[in-house]
Write a protein that holds these residues in place. Sequence first.
Motif, mmCIF file in Angstrom:
data_model
loop_
_atom_site.group_PDB
_atom_site.id
_atom_site.type_symbol
_atom_site.label_atom_id
_atom_site.label_comp_id
_atom_site.label_asym_id
_atom_site.label_seq_id
_atom_site.Cartn_x
_atom_site.Cartn_y
_atom_site.Cartn_z
ATOM 1 N N UNK A 150 0.850 -1.183 0.000
ATOM 2 C CA UNK A 150 0.000 0.000 0.000
ATOM 3 C C UNK A 150 0.883 1.230 0.000
ATOM 4 N N UNK A 151 0.573 2.180 -0.902
ATOM 5 C CA UNK A 151 1.467 3.319 -1.009
ATOM 6 C C UNK A 151 0.839 4.563 -1.581
ATOM 7 N N UNK A 152 1.707 5.520 -1.877
ATOM 8 C CA UNK A 152 1.279 6.818 -2.378
ATOM 9 C C UNK A 152 2.392 7.400 -3.242
ATOM 10 N N UNK A 153 2.017 8.346 -4.097
ATOM 11 C CA UNK A 153 3.029 9.065 -4.886
ATOM 12 C C UNK A 153 3.589 10.253 -4.124
ATOM 13 N N UNK A 154 3.062 10.495 -2.936
ATOM 14 C CA UNK A 154 3.553 11.588 -2.100
ATOM 15 C C UNK A 154 3.793 11.062 -0.684
ATOM 16 N N UNK A 155 4.836 11.542 -0.015
ATOM 17 C CA UNK A 155 5.089 11.097 1.356
ATOM 18 C C UNK A 155 4.097 11.695 2.334
ATOM 19 N N UNK A 156 3.879 10.969 3.421
ATOM 20 C CA UNK A 156 2.998 11.451 4.483
ATOM 21 C C UNK A 156 3.385 10.727 5.761
ATOM 22 N N UNK A 157 2.657 11.033 6.836
ATOM 23 C CA UNK A 157 2.940 10.362 8.104
ATOM 24 C C UNK A 157 2.737 8.860 7.986
ATOM 25 N N UNK A 158 1.765 8.466 7.171
ATOM 26 C CA UNK A 158 1.510 7.040 6.976
ATOM 27 C C UNK A 158 2.483 6.438 5.966
ATOM 28 N N UNK A 159 2.639 7.107 4.830
ATOM 29 C CA UNK A 159 3.493 6.590 3.759
ATOM 30 C C UNK A 159 4.856 7.283 3.831
ATOM 31 N N UNK A 160 5.748 6.706 4.608
ATOM 32 C CA UNK A 160 7.019 7.392 4.857
ATOM 33 C C UNK A 160 8.245 6.578 4.440
ATOM 34 N N UNK A 161 8.028 5.409 3.829
ATOM 35 C CA UNK A 161 9.163 4.582 3.416
ATOM 36 C C UNK A 161 9.290 4.632 1.893
ATOM 37 N N UNK A 162 10.357 5.238 1.376
ATOM 38 C CA UNK A 162 10.444 5.491 -0.068
ATOM 39 C C UNK A 162 10.916 4.287 -0.880
ATOM 40 N N UNK A 163 10.416 4.217 -2.109
ATOM 41 C CA UNK A 163 10.927 3.325 -3.145
ATOM 42 C C UNK A 163 11.730 4.202 -4.099
ATOM 43 N N UNK A 164 12.947 3.800 -4.410
ATOM 44 C CA UNK A 164 13.848 4.642 -5.198
ATOM 45 C C UNK A 164 14.071 4.084 -6.593
ATOM 46 N N UNK A 165 14.198 4.987 -7.545
ATOM 47 C CA UNK A 165 14.674 4.624 -8.876
ATOM 48 C C UNK A 165 16.200 4.576 -8.844
ATOM 49 N N UNK A 166 16.798 4.006 -9.888
ATOM 50 C CA UNK A 166 18.253 3.890 -9.925
ATOM 51 C C UNK A 166 18.892 5.268 -10.019
ATOM 52 N N UNK A 167 19.793 5.612 -9.116
ATOM 53 C CA UNK A 167 20.416 6.942 -9.134
ATOM 54 C C UNK A 167 21.380 7.098 -10.303
ATOM 55 N N UNK A 168 21.447 8.302 -10.841
ATOM 56 C CA UNK A 168 22.297 8.561 -11.999
ATOM 57 C C UNK A 168 23.781 8.417 -11.680
ATOM 58 N N UNK A 169 24.161 8.592 -10.409
ATOM 59 C CA UNK A 169 25.577 8.498 -10.059
ATOM 60 C C UNK A 169 26.041 7.050 -9.819
ATOM 61 N N UNK A 170 25.095 6.097 -9.880
ATOM 62 C CA UNK A 170 25.456 4.693 -9.720
ATOM 63 C C UNK A 170 26.178 4.209 -10.969
ATOM 64 N N UNK A 171 27.417 3.770 -10.813
ATOM 65 C CA UNK A 171 28.229 3.311 -11.936
ATOM 66 C C UNK A 171 28.164 1.798 -12.046
ATOM 67 N N UNK A 172 28.077 1.310 -13.272
ATOM 68 C CA UNK A 172 28.189 -0.114 -13.549
ATOM 69 C C UNK A 172 29.439 -0.327 -14.380
ATOM 70 N N UNK A 173 30.364 -1.117 -13.858
ATOM 71 C CA UNK A 173 31.673 -1.290 -14.484
ATOM 72 C C UNK A 173 31.779 -2.702 -15.044
ATOM 73 N N UNK A 174 32.051 -2.800 -16.333
ATOM 74 C CA UNK A 174 32.237 -4.088 -16.983
ATOM 75 C C UNK A 174 33.703 -4.270 -17.341
ATOM 76 N N UNK A 175 34.217 -5.467 -17.095
ATOM 77 C CA UNK A 175 35.628 -5.749 -17.335
ATOM 78 C C UNK A 175 35.863 -6.625 -18.563
ATOM 79 N N UNK A 176 34.791 -6.947 -19.315
ATOM 80 C CA UNK A 176 34.918 -7.966 -20.345
ATOM 81 C C UNK A 176 35.844 -7.578 -21.492
#
Length: 409
Positions: A150-176
Amino acid sequence: MEKLSYFISLIALLSLAACSTSTVSPTDKDSQSVETLPTPQVPTAIQTPSSIDSGKVFTKSIHKPVPWSALVGWESDDLLPAWQAFVKSCSVLSQQSLWKASCQAAKSLSKPDHAALSKFFRNNFIPYQIINKDNTEEGIVTGYYEPLLKGSRKPSARYRYPIHSAPSELLTISLDTLYPEVKDLRLRGRLDGRKIVPYYTRAEIMKDPKLLSQYEFLWVDDEIELFFLQIQGSGRVMLENGEIVKIGYADQNGHPYSSIGKLLVQRGDLLLENASMQGIKQWGKKNPSKLPELLKQNARYVFFRELPADISGPIGALGVPLTAGRSIAIDPQSIPQGAPVFLATTWPNTNKPLNRLMVAQDVGSAITGGVRADFFWGYGEEATNQAGKMKQNGKMWVLMPKSNMTVSK
């Protein structure tokens, strides 16, 4: 090789090398030890090419050719749902020469009744029993599901635990490019000045929510349910107006997964027989003040993306919607993604046989080894109940196209 070994060791010290080998993986199921079994005779090893990389060697299993009669329960299984799931796989597999003929044959079936489907699989595939590298035939089969929060698109006292999208600063490094030996390894990190350092742990994210404040796109009302959403890797969020938002795995922070169930047992807070998903949730509800500290012990953190509302199921690692009761997550170093797999196990917490044709459409960071599978139960209360209880012994047979087989040396 000395240079490569040094480089990998250095990365391990940075705590990055423990990340999943999957770039799309949804599940974080904790792997279990396979109990000791009698050692069978060493089979003749057959190396079957991967659906994604026809030159890939499966390093975590031996493929032993067997007659169709070895697949206990084959004749009594309803093959239609598995065929339909395989046709979904063909949207990816048909681009590979190994699978092209079998995919064309699957799509050309005009009357897919049981007789026609049995004939199709027998005419186009050869069954290979999956044998562990220690020559044992059994492994662990767990379950996963698509949770509803159960959730919301906006935070509130009830809905206070966020779901995050992948951050732009997250690097994925491939060594192949430099090191083909580790082409399946994907490292995560972030830039700190000119240095690449490990990405933030779950504990760091929980301590300082501002680290990901730009990437919150949904908020939910239950912290333990959010944690298990990250373990399952996909799910649905019901908003206050009744709208259902489907979300799927986007990425993860590159840190290793740690089982909070094992930790509770080690601490004496939970009996081993109660260390199921249901048992852990009950402990969390009884001990809300202790829950955040417990969750921080699992350093891994999973990021999500919103999915189209009309998709039939969550998207697996293969890139196609999963089918409840017919899709499994496997180790791609043991079984090729997209392949049909006959599974012989038992229903959760019973000795009742559960023998059916599945399709390997998903992977998971903790689904590792030869005979190892995560059974996708689907969505709803029954799926949640079955997945939470499932930890059964099982055997597996992969069905590979008759053409383009190569014998391993």
